[in-house]
Write a protein that holds these residues in place. Sequence first.
Motif, PDB file in Angstrom:
ATOM      1  N   GLY A  20       0.929  -1.125  -0.025  1.00 36.36           N
ATOM      2  CA  GLY A  20       0.143   0.056   0.245  1.00 36.36           C
ATOM      3  C   GLY A  20       1.060   1.344  -0.115  1.00 36.36           C
ATOM      4  O   GLY A  20       0.521   2.020  -0.783  1.00 36.36           O
ATOM      5  N   PHE A  21       1.851   1.349   0.680  1.00 40.96           N
ATOM      6  CA  PHE A  21       2.843   2.552   1.029  1.00 40.96           C
ATOM      7  C   PHE A  21       3.592   2.578  -0.618  1.00 40.96           C
ATOM      8  O   PHE A  21       3.719   3.823  -0.966  1.00 40.96           O
ATOM      9  N   LEU A  22       3.943   1.384  -1.214  1.00 45.26           N
ATOM     10  CA  LEU A  22       4.554   1.660  -2.251  1.00 45.26           C
ATOM     11  C   LEU A  22       3.607   2.274  -3.612  1.00 45.26           C
ATOM     12  O   LEU A  22       4.137   2.890  -4.211  1.00 45.26           O
ATOM     13  N   LEU A  23       2.725   1.781  -3.580  1.00 43.69           N
ATOM     14  CA  LEU A  23       1.797   2.012  -4.618  1.00 43.69           C
ATOM     15  C   LEU A  23       1.254   3.721  -4.361  1.00 43.69           C
ATOM     16  O   LEU A  23       1.100   4.472  -5.287  1.00 43.69           O
ATOM     17  N   ALA A  24       1.144   4.013  -3.074  1.00 39.78           N
ATOM     18  CA  ALA A  24       0.765   5.481  -2.848  1.00 39.78           C
ATOM     19  C   ALA A  24       1.808   6.404  -3.043  1.00 39.78           C
ATOM     20  O   ALA A  24       1.722   7.576  -3.717  1.00 39.78           O
ATOM     21  N   ALA A  25       3.046   6.016  -2.881  1.00 41.54           N
ATOM     22  CA  ALA A  25       4.555   6.769  -3.331  1.00 41.54           C
ATOM     23  C   ALA A  25       4.630   6.608  -4.971  1.00 41.54           C
ATOM     24  O   ALA A  25       5.162   7.803  -5.219  1.00 41.54           O
ATOM     25  N   LEU A  26       4.174   5.554  -5.603  1.00 43.89           N
ATOM     26  CA  LEU A  26       4.492   5.612  -7.058  1.00 43.89           C
ATOM     27  C   LEU A  26       3.489   6.163  -8.065  1.00 43.89           C
ATOM     28  O   LEU A  26       3.448   6.695  -9.019  1.00 43.89           O
ATOM     29  N   MET A  27       2.112   6.165  -7.211  1.00 42.42           N
ATOM     30  CA  MET A  27       0.903   6.737  -8.137  1.00 42.42           C
ATOM     31  C   MET A  27       1.005   8.215  -7.987  1.00 42.42           C
ATOM     32  O   MET A  27       1.130   8.997  -6.636  1.00 42.42           O
ATOM     33  N   PRO A  28       0.699   9.198  -9.172  1.00 46.89           N
ATOM     34  CA  PRO A  28       0.645  10.591  -8.929  1.00 46.89           C
ATOM     35  C   PRO A  28      -0.427  10.987  -8.280  1.00 46.89           C
ATOM     36  O   PRO A  28      -1.821  10.276  -8.349  1.00 46.89           O
ATOM     37  N   ALA A  29      -0.455  11.976  -7.548  1.00 50.02           N
ATOM     38  CA  ALA A  29      -1.718  12.528  -6.711  1.00 50.02           C
ATOM     39  C   ALA A  29      -2.606  13.399  -7.694  1.00 50.02           C
ATOM     40  O   ALA A  29      -2.101  14.092  -8.540  1.00 50.02           O
ATOM     41  N   ARG A  30      -3.973  13.330  -7.611  1.00 52.57           N
ATOM     42  CA  ARG A  30      -4.760  14.020  -8.439  1.00 52.57           C
ATOM     43  C   ARG A  30      -5.575  14.755  -7.416  1.00 52.57           C
ATOM     44  O   ARG A  30      -6.388  14.296  -6.654  1.00 52.57           O
TER      45      ARG A  30
END
Length: 174
Positions: A20-30
């Motif tokens: 979950g942390f890795l996905l949150a760090a890699l995905m751009p914030a919208r």
Amino acid sequence: MLQAFNRQRLAWVSVGVLIGFLLAALMPARPLHAVATHGADGFALATGLIDANIEGVYFLDYLTGDLKGAVLNLNNGQFTTFYEYNVLRDLQVEGGKAPKFLMVTGLGELRLRANQFQPGESIIYVMEATSGTLAAYAVPWNRGRATLPSSAPQNNGFVLLNVTKFRNIAVRPQ
């Protein structure tokens, strides 16, 4: 056996949190932008984005056709920028008739002027429902206005962008 089961469960929870942390760090914030609109008893109230970090609030009086707006100053938390415009002429409301209005805001990055006042990021749409006439208004905005340390009020008018008809036949009042 119970200890092995608990360790295995803890390992899976840890792996899930790590993923979950890795996905949150890699995905751009919208960024999410939400507006609110409400109408009751002859009035409509709506909010809309003015700039990246500030919204405006817009008020329409059905009786007079006055569209008003205000923007807070980010430094002092007071309304210091005001807007006012009468929409009756644009929407071709005949004198003596009781208009029925709808109002919403939308997002737009218009670039219409080559001076310090650019349209804000909101477009205000006002419709007179019995005739089907729709008008779009821009909010003139100086990007430095929201952070001025002065609380001196500034009054502006909305800018009419366009008027169109969505209905060709007028509806008789009930």
